[in-house]
Design a protein around this motif. Structure first.
Motif, mmCIF file in Angstrom:
data_model
loop_
_atom_site.group_PDB
_atom_site.id
_atom_site.type_symbol
_atom_site.label_atom_id
_atom_site.label_comp_id
_atom_site.label_asym_id
_atom_site.label_seq_id
_atom_site.Cartn_x
_atom_site.Cartn_y
_atom_site.Cartn_z
ATOM 1 N N ALA A 175 -15.900 -9.301 -37.263
ATOM 2 C CA ALA A 175 -16.998 -10.203 -36.917
ATOM 3 C C ALA A 175 -17.644 -9.840 -35.582
ATOM 4 N N PHE A 176 -16.820 -9.609 -34.565
ATOM 5 C CA PHE A 176 -17.389 -9.356 -33.243
ATOM 6 C C PHE A 176 -18.221 -8.073 -33.173
ATOM 7 N N PRO A 177 -17.841 -6.982 -33.832
ATOM 8 C CA PRO A 177 -18.736 -5.819 -33.847
ATOM 9 C C PRO A 177 -20.098 -6.122 -34.485
ATOM 10 N N GLN A 178 -20.131 -7.032 -35.451
ATOM 11 C CA GLN A 178 -21.410 -7.399 -36.066
ATOM 12 C C GLN A 178 -22.272 -8.215 -35.107
ATOM 13 N N ILE A 179 -21.641 -9.070 -34.307
ATOM 14 C CA ILE A 179 -22.388 -9.792 -33.271
ATOM 15 C C ILE A 179 -23.008 -8.783 -32.311
ATOM 16 N N GLU A 180 -22.238 -7.768 -31.956
ATOM 17 C CA GLU A 180 -22.728 -6.728 -31.054
ATOM 18 C C GLU A 180 -23.919 -5.988 -31.667
ATOM 19 N N VAL A 181 -23.851 -5.698 -32.961
ATOM 20 C CA VAL A 181 -24.963 -5.023 -33.643
ATOM 21 C C VAL A 181 -26.207 -5.912 -33.628
ATOM 22 N N LEU A 182 -26.042 -7.203 -33.893
ATOM 23 C CA LEU A 182 -27.192 -8.123 -33.873
ATOM 24 C C LEU A 182 -27.882 -8.110 -32.513
ATOM 25 N N VAL A 183 -27.081 -8.115 -31.457
ATOM 26 C CA VAL A 183 -27.644 -8.074 -30.099
ATOM 27 C C VAL A 183 -28.366 -6.747 -29.873
ATOM 28 N N LYS A 184 -27.758 -5.640 -30.307
ATOM 29 C CA LYS A 184 -28.386 -4.323 -30.145
ATOM 30 C C LYS A 184 -29.679 -4.208 -30.939
ATOM 31 N N GLU A 185 -29.771 -4.960 -32.046
ATOM 32 C CA GLU A 185 -30.990 -4.973 -32.863
ATOM 33 C C GLU A 185 -32.113 -5.771 -32.193
ATOM 34 N N GLY A 186 -31.804 -6.420 -31.074
ATOM 35 C CA GLY A 186 -32.829 -7.161 -30.337
ATOM 36 C C GLY A 186 -32.862 -8.645 -30.628
ATOM 37 N N ALA A 187 -31.879 -9.151 -31.360
ATOM 38 C CA ALA A 187 -31.835 -10.582 -31.658
ATOM 39 C C ALA A 187 -31.225 -11.348 -30.488
ATOM 40 N N ALA A 188 -31.677 -12.572 -30.323
ATOM 41 C CA ALA A 188 -31.034 -13.506 -29.398
ATOM 42 C C ALA A 188 -29.963 -14.219 -30.214
ATOM 43 N N VAL A 189 -28.708 -14.046 -29.846
ATOM 44 C CA VAL A 189 -27.595 -14.568 -30.634
ATOM 45 C C VAL A 189 -26.953 -15.758 -29.931
ATOM 46 N N GLN A 190 -26.857 -16.857 -30.669
ATOM 47 C CA GLN A 190 -26.192 -18.068 -30.175
ATOM 48 C C GLN A 190 -24.934 -18.301 -31.003
ATOM 49 N N THR A 191 -23.776 -18.205 -30.365
ATOM 50 C CA THR A 191 -22.537 -18.444 -31.096
ATOM 51 C C THR A 191 -22.192 -19.929 -31.106
ATOM 52 N N ILE A 192 -21.488 -20.319 -32.162
ATOM 53 C CA ILE A 192 -21.016 -21.679 -32.348
ATOM 54 C C ILE A 192 -19.561 -21.569 -32.776
ATOM 55 N N PHE A 193 -18.666 -22.292 -32.126
ATOM 56 C CA PHE A 193 -17.247 -22.227 -32.438
ATOM 57 C C PHE A 193 -16.795 -23.500 -33.130
ATOM 58 N N SER A 194 -16.081 -23.336 -34.246
ATOM 59 C CA SER A 194 -15.474 -24.486 -34.916
ATOM 60 C C SER A 194 -14.371 -25.048 -34.027
ATOM 61 N N ASN A 195 -13.919 -26.263 -34.352
ATOM 62 C CA ASN A 195 -12.823 -26.851 -33.587
ATOM 63 C C ASN A 195 -11.600 -25.938 -33.612
ATOM 64 N N ALA B 100 -21.801 -18.600 -36.337
ATOM 65 C CA ALA B 100 -20.770 -19.623 -36.245
ATOM 66 C C ALA B 100 -19.428 -19.044 -36.655
ATOM 67 N N LEU B 101 -18.447 -19.187 -35.796
ATOM 68 C CA LEU B 101 -17.112 -18.646 -36.057
ATOM 69 C C LEU B 101 -16.159 -19.765 -36.473
ATOM 70 N N THR B 102 -15.460 -19.532 -37.589
ATOM 71 C CA THR B 102 -14.452 -20.479 -38.047
ATOM 72 C C THR B 102 -13.082 -19.800 -37.981
ATOM 73 N N GLY B 103 -12.051 -20.422 -38.547
ATOM 74 C CA GLY B 103 -10.682 -20.034 -38.258
ATOM 75 C C GLY B 103 -10.045 -18.884 -38.985
ATOM 76 N N SER B 104 -10.777 -18.006 -39.606
ATOM 77 C CA SER B 104 -10.152 -16.843 -40.239
ATOM 78 C C SER B 104 -10.014 -15.736 -39.194
ATOM 79 N N PHE B 105 -9.018 -15.915 -38.318
ATOM 80 C CA PHE B 105 -8.884 -15.055 -37.142
ATOM 81 C C PHE B 105 -8.654 -13.593 -37.486
ATOM 82 N N CYS B 106 -8.058 -13.329 -38.638
ATOM 83 C CA CYS B 106 -7.792 -11.939 -39.020
ATOM 84 C C CYS B 106 -9.078 -11.149 -39.244
ATOM 85 N N THR B 107 -10.204 -11.834 -39.418
ATOM 86 C CA THR B 107 -11.470 -11.134 -39.648
ATOM 87 C C THR B 107 -12.303 -10.963 -38.377
#
Length: 195
Positions: free
Chosen positions: A22-42, A11-18
């Motif tokens: 964050a996105f490289p970690q999502i990429e690592v999770l996918v490479k590790e074989g996880a099914a990743v579902q993102t959720i975006f805050s308003n 789940a991504l919230t509004g600390s855009f500077c990070t």
């Protein structure tokens, strides 16, 4: 523990500077074989900032995961009854999100996802990024650290001289944090020296 075959919510919230961390970690999770579902805050799905546009971030999330992100409370609510996720990570978790979570407020898709997920007594990992961790939000960190099924990515001050109350998670150890949280363990130490 392997993450292969696990369904992981991010789940991504509004600390855009990070987001650059964050996105490289999502990429690592996918490479590790996880099914990743993102959720975006308003905020994360509507605000453009000097760090990028909301449309760019939404497109990148979909491209990395191969899944359409969750954008609404009604889309997030079934996470509970369907027991859809093995683990949920709020990455980044802003002070605003943390305060609402600690107060039981569910007014957006990320908070609904967290509430729905926790009802299944499954792990929720917080990767904090807040300018008021050592001031207004310190009490919320304490409350959430003492809440069953909530785990923290280790964090520390990111600029003790210019922003003495600010703390941010060490996202480079997100994967190990997630692996241990899936075993019901908090990675240690939680509070680490400044960046």
């Amino acid at each position: 523990m392997t993450l292969e075959g696990k369904t992981i919510g991010v789940a991504l919230t509004g600390s855009f500077c990070t987001y650059s961390k964050a996105f490289p970690q999502i990429e690592v999770l996918v490479k590790e074989g996880a099914a990743v579902q993102t959720i975006f805050s308003n905020a994360s799905q509507t605000i453009d900032s000097r760090f990028g546009s909301s449309e760019e971030f939404k497109k990148r999330a979909e491209e990395l995961t191969g899944r359409t992100p969750i954008y609404t409370i009604p889309e997030a609510e079934p996470i509970g009854p369907k027991a859809y996720l093995d683990i949920l990570v709020i990455l980044p978790c802003t002070g605003n999100t943390m305060a609402k979570l600690a107060s039981g407020i569910t007014d957006g898709p990320v908070l609904m996802a967290a509430k729905a997920h926790l009802r299944n007594e499954k792990p929720l990992v917080l990767s904090i990024a807040t300018n008021d961790a050592l001031s207004m939000n310190l009490k919320n960190i304490g409350l959430l650290m003492n809440t069953k099924h909530i785990y923290f990515v280790p964090f520390g001050q990111d600029d003790p001289v210019k922003k003495p109350n600010s703390m941010i998670a060490h996202t480079d150890i997100l994967i190990k944090t997630v692996e241990l949280a899936l075993e019901g363990k908090q990675i240690q130490p939680v509070v680490v020296s400044p960046f």
